[in-house]
Design a protein around this motif. Structure first.
Motif, mmCIF file in Angstrom:
data_model
loop_
_atom_site.group_PDB
_atom_site.id
_atom_site.type_symbol
_atom_site.label_atom_id
_atom_site.label_comp_id
_atom_site.label_asym_id
_atom_site.label_seq_id
_atom_site.Cartn_x
_atom_site.Cartn_y
_atom_site.Cartn_z
ATOM 1 N N LEU A 192 0.805 -1.511 -9.170
ATOM 2 C CA LEU A 192 1.913 -0.623 -9.508
ATOM 3 C C LEU A 192 2.575 -0.017 -8.270
ATOM 4 O O LEU A 192 3.800 0.116 -8.211
ATOM 5 C CB LEU A 192 1.417 0.520 -10.406
ATOM 6 N N GLY A 193 1.778 0.351 -7.289
ATOM 7 C CA GLY A 193 2.323 1.003 -6.105
ATOM 8 C C GLY A 193 3.275 0.115 -5.339
ATOM 9 O O GLY A 193 4.302 0.573 -4.832
ATOM 10 N N ARG A 194 2.951 -1.167 -5.263
ATOM 11 C CA ARG A 194 3.792 -2.096 -4.502
ATOM 12 C C ARG A 194 5.133 -2.336 -5.196
ATOM 13 O O ARG A 194 6.175 -2.318 -4.553
ATOM 14 C CB ARG A 194 3.040 -3.411 -4.284
ATOM 15 N N VAL A 195 5.116 -2.577 -6.493
ATOM 16 C CA VAL A 195 6.377 -2.844 -7.183
ATOM 17 C C VAL A 195 7.214 -1.572 -7.308
ATOM 18 O O VAL A 195 8.450 -1.635 -7.400
ATOM 19 C CB VAL A 195 6.116 -3.497 -8.560
ATOM 20 N N TRP A 196 6.562 -0.424 -7.281
ATOM 21 C CA TRP A 196 7.304 0.846 -7.359
ATOM 22 C C TRP A 196 8.289 0.985 -6.198
ATOM 23 O O TRP A 196 9.367 1.552 -6.349
ATOM 24 C CB TRP A 196 6.327 2.011 -7.385
ATOM 25 N N LYS A 197 7.931 0.433 -5.046
ATOM 26 C CA LYS A 197 8.833 0.516 -3.886
ATOM 27 C C LYS A 197 10.165 -0.184 -4.181
ATOM 28 O O LYS A 197 11.225 0.255 -3.722
ATOM 29 C CB LYS A 197 8.163 -0.096 -2.652
ATOM 30 N N VAL A 215 3.978 -0.916 -17.398
ATOM 31 C CA VAL A 215 2.544 -0.785 -17.130
ATOM 32 C C VAL A 215 1.799 -1.729 -18.053
ATOM 33 O O VAL A 215 1.731 -1.512 -19.268
ATOM 34 C CB VAL A 215 2.060 0.662 -17.336
ATOM 35 N N ASP A 216 1.277 -2.809 -17.503
ATOM 36 C CA ASP A 216 0.509 -3.794 -18.260
ATOM 37 C C ASP A 216 -0.970 -3.552 -17.978
ATOM 38 O O ASP A 216 -1.422 -3.693 -16.836
ATOM 39 C CB ASP A 216 0.931 -5.204 -17.848
ATOM 40 N N LEU A 233 -1.195 6.889 -10.150
ATOM 41 C CA LEU A 233 0.115 6.281 -9.944
ATOM 42 C C LEU A 233 1.010 6.446 -11.169
ATOM 43 O O LEU A 233 2.199 6.742 -11.049
ATOM 44 C CB LEU A 233 -0.040 4.793 -9.626
ATOM 45 N N ILE A 234 0.447 6.271 -12.351
ATOM 46 C CA ILE A 234 1.216 6.440 -13.585
ATOM 47 C C ILE A 234 1.796 7.841 -13.662
ATOM 48 O O ILE A 234 2.972 8.029 -14.015
ATOM 49 C CB ILE A 234 0.331 6.129 -14.820
#
Length: 340
Positions: A192-197, A215-216, A233-234
């Protein structure tokens, strides 16, 4: 059937019918025609009809994988019939044979995504999603540091072009949901952290929260991050206004939700606690899908038969009941507000 489970929260419940198989179920043939069952009905339509009839909870939505080059009449038949069932249709934009991180593939990726967005617009679809972050099963080295930053910038560039060239600003589209995939399927955007960028960068340019994160539970469970790390992260993503839908799907096996080992419950609750959860999709994959043969070979445990004597329709119905009970009990525990 009479709907015996009344959802107590104001949340959409839906299905991503990948369990009908990609090859032979969802992917068009060489002539562009979509596969049909023995009765001549499109597989996704026939399956959603069965699920609506058998589910103990009302199904609100369906999330369909959109493959470019599909026959226009078949697409119209599928989307119009699904909408005729009273379902909210959401589209997953599929990209193949091109790498969104590679500037050399930029035009090819943009063209595929623009075609998908235009299909969504044609049928009045307001929500799209995609895994358009890197090429599936590429085996490429993981990008870190400056290489990762460059990949983020290239993906942002690609999706801003699509936003502009497809005329999204003046369309009915309200959200684009990014979904990362597990390691092996992807090598760089695997949590999640990487795609959030990517989502943050695009939204900063647009000055609105159009791009969000799906969120899968399965992909989170198969990532390198723990449950507490994903929960944190969520919470942060929700505070930023970039939390999207939740996929109730079991890690590794991608089959019956009973093989999940706790990730669905933990992350569904984490999303609910933010107050920003609006959509939950149940998603299973067929353990013999020809399209996923390479993944079964690459990942131990993927493709296990988890049906325990049931059909895939049975397993999805069980999943819908499981998720609905969880949501109702989140209301009972005061974590989700009661629907007015």
């Amino acid at each position: 059937m009479d709907k015996t489970i009344k959802l107590r929260a104001d949340i959409e419940i839906g299905v991503c019918p990948t369990h009908v198989k990609f090859v032979g179920g969802l992917v068009p043939g060489d002539d562009g025609k979509l596969p049909r069952d023995e009765n001549g009905e499109l597989f996704a339509v026939a399956e959603m009809r069965r699920l609506i009839k058998r589910s103990a909870v009302k199904i609100d939505s369906v999330q369909i994988s959109q493959f470019n080059g599909a026959d226009a009449d078949d697409l119209a038949e599928m989307y119009e019939q699904l909408q005729g069932f009273g379902l909210i249709v959401k589209i997953i934009l599929m990209v193949g044979g091109a790498n969104p991180m590679d500037p050399a593939d930029e035009d090819a990726v943009v063209a595929q995504l623009v075609e998908g967005v235009n299909t969504a617009k044609k049928f009045g679809v307001t929500e799209v999603g995609s895994t358009s972050l890197e090429e599936w099963l590429s085996g490429a080295p993981r990008k870190e540091g400056a290489d990762f930053d460059a990949a983020v910038e290239q993906i942002i560039k690609v999706h801003k072009r699509v936003y502009d060239e497809a005329g999204i600003e003046n369309s009915d589209l309200t959200v684009w949901q990014f979904e990362f995939l597990r390691g092996t399927e992807f090598t760089t955007f695997t949590d999640l952290g990487r795609v959030w960028k990517v989502a943050k960068g695009l939204n900063a340019i647009l000055e609105k929260k159009f791009f969000k994160l799906l969120v899968d539970a399965a992909h989170c469970g198969d990532s390198a991050l723990s449950i507490p790390e994903n929960e944190a992260l969520i919470e942060q993503i929700a505070e930023s206004g970039e939390l999207g839908m939740f996929h109730a799907s079991a890690l590794t096996t991608r089959g019956c939700l009973s093989t999940d080992d706790g990730w669905i419950g933990a992350l569904l609750t984490a999303c609910a606690k933010t107050g920003k959860l609006t959509e939950v999709i149940v998603e299973l994959f067929h353990h013999e899908d020809e399209a996923l043969a390479a993944l079964r070979e690459a990942v131990s445990g993927h493709g296990t038969d988890t049906l325990d004597g049931r059909s895939y329709t049975d397993a999805v119905v069980d999943g819908l009941e499981n998720v609905s009970r969880r949501i109702n009990n989140l209301v009972a525990r005061g974590i989700l507000p009661e629907k007015k």
